[in-house]
Design an enzyme around this catalytic site. Structure first.
Site, PDB file in Angstrom:
ATOM      1  N   HIS A  76       0.865  -1.320   0.121  1.00 19.47           N
ATOM      2  CA  HIS A  76      -0.272   0.046  -0.469  1.00 19.47           C
ATOM      3  C   HIS A  76       1.121   1.103   0.055  1.00 19.47           C
ATOM      4  CE1 HIS A  76      -2.625   2.691   2.415  1.00 19.47           C
ATOM      5  NE2 HIS A  76      -3.492   2.360   0.965  1.00 19.47           N
ATOM      6  N   GLU A 117      -4.200   7.771   7.955  1.00 16.82           N
ATOM      7  CA  GLU A 117      -5.098   6.927   6.836  1.00 16.82           C
ATOM      8  C   GLU A 117      -5.965   5.643   7.898  1.00 16.82           C
ATOM      9  OE1 GLU A 117      -6.086   4.299   2.761  1.00 16.82           O
ATOM     10  OE2 GLU A 117      -4.005   5.276   3.586  1.00 16.82           O
ATOM     11  N   GLU A 151       2.238   2.049  -3.464  1.00 14.82           N
ATOM     12  CA  GLU A 151       1.239   2.563  -4.401  1.00 14.82           C
ATOM     13  C   GLU A 151       0.378   4.147  -4.112  1.00 14.82           C
ATOM     14  OE1 GLU A 151      -3.545   3.502  -3.487  1.00 14.82           O
ATOM     15  OE2 GLU A 151      -2.875   1.518  -2.919  1.00 14.82           O
ATOM     16  N   HIS A 152       0.925   4.336  -2.729  1.00 12.95           N
ATOM     17  CA  HIS A 152       0.951   5.446  -2.152  1.00 12.95           C
ATOM     18  C   HIS A 152       1.847   6.956  -3.731  1.00 12.95           C
ATOM     19  CE1 HIS A 152      -2.580   6.863   0.722  1.00 12.95           C
ATOM     20  NE2 HIS A 152      -2.401   5.637  -0.026  1.00 12.95           N
TER      21      HIS A 152
END
Length: 430
Positions: free
Chosen positions: A56, A137, A59-60
């Site tokens: 993840h 997040e 991905e950012h």
């Protein structure tokens, strides 16, 4: 080699490049848009425990700049400057980068997406800034009980396994990820043989293949690491309570399901539709309409490569949490009886109708084709799936319900002002 899917005259075509990258297209000549989905075969189940969340994280970071487009602003303006949309998502078994644009900008967007995957900078300053974003997040998810309860049910369903962890990892794991780890992760998984480029819209397959080959032909391939299978066996019902002073108690009830290629997967999907998908499902009608126990209640099915789950979620008045749980479990238990033919046919119409409607959107089509190619190494036509769903019999559904809906396989997570572990444990009876 370029072939039509399944050897038919279909509008879906597939080409495997020499470096192993696969290109799948679906011609939709009546559209003015193009959907591009670039799938990478890596997700949270590939993350080592001490690096949980790294898929993840990457991905950012892919959106933070490349050699040719060194800032996040240049990347976003490349798409938004022509009225397009761009985003990405990390799941358990894949990461997808997608955009939707007018068909005249196809070449420009292929160049952008593949540049991001191949040439991202992963600058130390951006890594540190994005670390703070990821931690925020995580905090956001924990602040929403409806999100948190789903994380808890995953932990019960898949204990001591990456599938049981949050996709974003933990504060400890994300805080410990450094640039060398990120570069190593990218080197292992962001390789041509682990990537599928799926395009749908007013496009020509040979042209798309030519452009992808020009952009990636010199990208050296290697085989990515394998994922860890789930081998756990549950022998008794489980409960996880997280006490919070909230206005609602949020419930999640989970049962092990079936894999993405299991022959009974469509029967299980229809079982979930009957149970809790839509306003005419059993749970919605009984729990909300008849008893007024919940505003939102639903069920859903997830299929992984080797396993799966069935999960029911609801938010209820804490004073009525036991009544709601008993009502839900009674509806689940009722599925062990034969489902009336008319109810099964209604579920089939709902399931196939939603699928067919979704296939009018170029992004949905590119996602449908690309995810299948990545996970299954083949693409099923929508009409094939519709035929399979319509071929499910009452006997098929009955067999699945009795095989899966077992007391010892039940899992319950509750987030809210609820206590009494033993009372909840006693309530888990089908």
């Amino acid at each position: 080699m370029t072939v039509p899917v399944n050897g038919t005259g279909t509008s879906i075509r597939r080409t495997a490049l020499e470096n192993g990258m696969r290109v799948v297209t679906c011609a939709m000549p009546h559209t003015r848009s193009v959907g591009i989905s670039v799938f990478v075969g890596v997700g949270s189940r590939y993350d080592p425990e001490d690096r949980a969340g790294i898929s993840h994280y990457v991905e950012h970071l892919v959106f933070k700049g490349t050699k040719r487009r060194p800032t996040a602003r240049q990347i976003s303006e490349t798409v938004e400057g022509v009225g397009g949309l761009i985003n990405a998502g990390t799941e358990q078994e894949l990461t997808v980068y997608w955009c939707k644009i007018a068909h005249t900008y196809l070449d420009h967007m292929l160049d952008l997406l593949l540049d991001m995957l191949r040439n991202s900078l992963y600058e130390p300053a951006e890594i540190e800034k994005e670390r703070m974003v990821l931690l925020e997040e995580q905090s956001m998810v924990k602040d929403y009980p409806s999100y948190q309860v789903e994380a808890l049910i995953d932990g019960l369903l898949w204990p001591n396994h990456p599938l049981g962890r949050d996709i974003s990892g933990t504060r400890e794991s994300v805080s410990g990820i450094n640039r060398d780890m990120i570069l190593d992760h990218v080197s292992q998984f962001y390789t041509p043989a682990n990537i599928v480029v799926s395009v749908a819209g007013n496009v020509d397959h040979d042209h798309v293949v030519s452009r992808v080959h020009a952009l990636t032909g010199r990208w050296a391939p290697h085989a990515p690491p394998a994922w860890a299978p789930y081998t756990g066996v549950q022998s008794a019902p489980q409960v996880w309570l997280e006490y919070r002073k909230t206005e609602q108690a949020h419930l999640a009830i989970g049962l092990p399901g079936l894999s993405i290629m299991h022959p009974d997967r469509h029967a299980l999907d229809l079982l979930s539709v009957v149970l809790g998908e839509g306003m005419s499902s059993r749970l919605f009608l009984e729990v909300r309409e008849e008893q007024g126990l919940a505003y939102d209640i639903r069920s859903g099915v997830t299929h992984y490569q080797d396993c799966g789950d069935v999960v029911i979620t609801a938010g209820v008045d804490p004073k009525r949490v036991y009544s709601a749980l008993q009502t839900i479990l009674a509806e689940v238990s009722s599925l062990k009886e034969a489902i009336p033919a008319e109810e099964l046919e209604k579920a089939k119409r709902l399931s196939t109708g939603r699928l067919l409607l979704s296939m009018e959107d170029t992004r949905a089509v590119s996602s449908w084709n690309g995810s299948q190619e990545l996970l299954l190494s083949q693409v099923f036509e929508v009409d094939e799936i519709v035929e399979d769903i319509n071929g499910v019999t009452s006997e098929d559904v009955h067999k699945v319900s009795n095989a899966l809906l077992m007391t010892e396989k039940l899992n319950l997570a509750v987030v809210g002002p609820s206590r009494g572990q033993s009372r909840f444990q006693r309530a888990l009876r089908l």
